[in-house]
Design a protein around this motif. Sequence first.
Motif, PDB file in Angstrom:
ATOM      1  N   SER A  10       7.812   7.025  -5.219  1.00 16.93           N
ATOM      2  CA  SER A  10       7.947   6.005  -4.040  1.00 16.93           C
ATOM      3  C   SER A  10       7.829   4.821  -4.296  1.00 16.93           C
ATOM      4  O   SER A  10       6.918   4.262  -5.213  1.00 16.93           O
ATOM      5  CB  SER A  10       6.727   6.443  -2.968  1.00 16.93           C
ATOM      6  N   THR A  11       8.600   4.084  -3.738  1.00 16.12           N
ATOM      7  CA  THR A  11       8.402   2.560  -3.911  1.00 16.12           C
ATOM      8  C   THR A  11       7.164   2.068  -3.095  1.00 16.12           C
ATOM      9  O   THR A  11       6.622   2.482  -2.481  1.00 16.12           O
ATOM     10  CB  THR A  11       9.650   1.978  -3.412  1.00 16.12           C
ATOM     11  N   ALA A  12       6.923   0.667  -3.793  1.00 21.97           N
ATOM     12  CA  ALA A  12       5.714   0.126  -3.134  1.00 21.97           C
ATOM     13  C   ALA A  12       5.826  -0.095  -1.642  1.00 21.97           C
ATOM     14  O   ALA A  12       5.001   0.076  -0.733  1.00 21.97           O
ATOM     15  CB  ALA A  12       5.471  -1.142  -3.989  1.00 21.97           C
ATOM     16  N   ALA A  13       7.082  -0.602  -1.266  1.00 24.85           N
ATOM     17  CA  ALA A  13       7.348  -0.866   0.152  1.00 24.85           C
ATOM     18  C   ALA A  13       7.330   0.488   0.893  1.00 24.85           C
ATOM     19  O   ALA A  13       6.466   0.508   2.079  1.00 24.85           O
ATOM     20  CB  ALA A  13       8.574  -1.341   0.316  1.00 24.85           C
ATOM     21  N   PHE A  14       7.692   1.653   0.704  1.00 25.84           N
ATOM     22  CA  PHE A  14       7.557   2.732   1.237  1.00 25.84           C
ATOM     23  C   PHE A  14       5.904   2.982   1.359  1.00 25.84           C
ATOM     24  O   PHE A  14       5.267   3.853   2.269  1.00 25.84           O
ATOM     25  CB  PHE A  14       8.195   4.024   0.497  1.00 25.84           C
ATOM     26  N   TYR A  15       5.273   3.029   0.212  1.00 23.57           N
ATOM     27  CA  TYR A  15       3.872   3.296   0.258  1.00 23.57           C
ATOM     28  C   TYR A  15       3.023   2.408   1.234  1.00 23.57           C
ATOM     29  O   TYR A  15       2.263   2.897   2.002  1.00 23.57           O
ATOM     30  CB  TYR A  15       3.399   3.170  -1.152  1.00 23.57           C
ATOM     31  N   GLY A  16       3.307   1.209   1.270  1.00 18.62           N
ATOM     32  CA  GLY A  16       2.739   0.363   2.259  1.00 18.62           C
ATOM     33  C   GLY A  16       2.948   0.567   3.381  1.00 18.62           C
ATOM     34  O   GLY A  16       2.243   0.461   4.572  1.00 18.62           O
ATOM     35  N   GLN A  17       4.442   0.772   3.986  1.00 18.67           N
ATOM     36  CA  GLN A  17       4.728   1.226   5.320  1.00 18.67           C
ATOM     37  C   GLN A  17       3.930   2.400   5.588  1.00 18.67           C
ATOM     38  O   GLN A  17       3.757   2.489   6.892  1.00 18.67           O
ATOM     39  CB  GLN A  17       6.119   1.544   5.417  1.00 18.67           C
ATOM     40  N   ALA A  18       3.750   3.450   4.677  1.00 19.01           N
ATOM     41  CA  ALA A  18       3.085   4.798   5.311  1.00 19.01           C
ATOM     42  C   ALA A  18       1.520   4.403   5.368  1.00 19.01           C
ATOM     43  O   ALA A  18       1.118   4.937   6.281  1.00 19.01           O
ATOM     44  CB  ALA A  18       3.292   5.973   4.067  1.00 19.01           C
ATOM     45  N   ALA A  23      -2.781   3.572   9.480  1.00 19.77           N
ATOM     46  CA  ALA A  23      -3.693   2.599   9.872  1.00 19.77           C
ATOM     47  C   ALA A  23      -3.394   2.194  11.328  1.00 19.77           C
ATOM     48  O   ALA A  23      -4.341   2.077  12.424  1.00 19.77           O
ATOM     49  CB  ALA A  23      -3.923   1.497   9.273  1.00 19.77           C
ATOM     50  N   ILE A  24      -2.372   1.843  11.936  1.00 19.67           N
ATOM     51  CA  ILE A  24      -2.053   1.198  13.053  1.00 19.67           C
ATOM     52  C   ILE A  24      -2.093   2.671  14.167  1.00 19.67           C
ATOM     53  O   ILE A  24      -2.751   2.374  15.212  1.00 19.67           O
ATOM     54  CB  ILE A  24      -0.448   0.748  13.459  1.00 19.67           C
ATOM     55  N   ALA A  25      -1.901   3.694  13.524  1.00 19.80           N
ATOM     56  CA  ALA A  25      -1.886   4.848  14.539  1.00 19.80           C
ATOM     57  C   ALA A  25      -3.267   5.203  14.798  1.00 19.80           C
ATOM     58  O   ALA A  25      -3.794   5.516  15.705  1.00 19.80           O
ATOM     59  CB  ALA A  25      -1.444   6.144  13.954  1.00 19.80           C
ATOM     60  N   MET A  26      -4.115   5.131  13.756  1.00 17.39           N
ATOM     61  CA  MET A  26      -5.577   5.501  13.858  1.00 17.39           C
ATOM     62  C   MET A  26      -6.419   4.340  14.649  1.00 17.39           C
ATOM     63  O   MET A  26      -7.144   4.678  15.540  1.00 17.39           O
ATOM     64  CB  MET A  26      -6.448   5.650  12.500  1.00 17.39           C
ATOM     65  N   ALA A  27      -5.896   3.142  14.337  1.00 21.27           N
ATOM     66  CA  ALA A  27      -6.578   2.168  15.263  1.00 21.27           C
ATOM     67  C   ALA A  27      -6.015   2.273  16.816  1.00 21.27           C
ATOM     68  O   ALA A  27      -6.931   1.884  17.908  1.00 21.27           O
ATOM     69  CB  ALA A  27      -5.970   0.710  14.910  1.00 21.27           C
TER      70      ALA A  27
END
Length: 95
Positions: A10-18, A23-27
């Motif tokens: 996985s790219t760093a961007a994909f990992y960061g997006q996941a 985090a947004i969904a949990m918050a």
Amino acid sequence: MSETPVRQQSTAAFYGQAVASFAIAMAATAIGIFRLNADAWVRGFLAIAVLYLVTSAFTLAKVIRDRQEAVQIVSRVDQARVEKLLSEHDPFEKL
């Protein structure tokens, strides 16, 4: 004849997006439960249910990944055995 499977990274961007999406969904869920106009026990029950759902989802994802990796390993071992048998086989050898 020996095919090495390409390991997908996985790219760093994909990992960061996941991670950000999680985090947004949990918050958002935590804020929604906290601001819910209900008794504390109802909010507590919903919070525990969400945490249980999240841990179940992680466990399911891990089990699916582990099963897929096990199938790939068995397939590679079987392929290596076939390649060894073919390399040792001499069709002109007397029976």
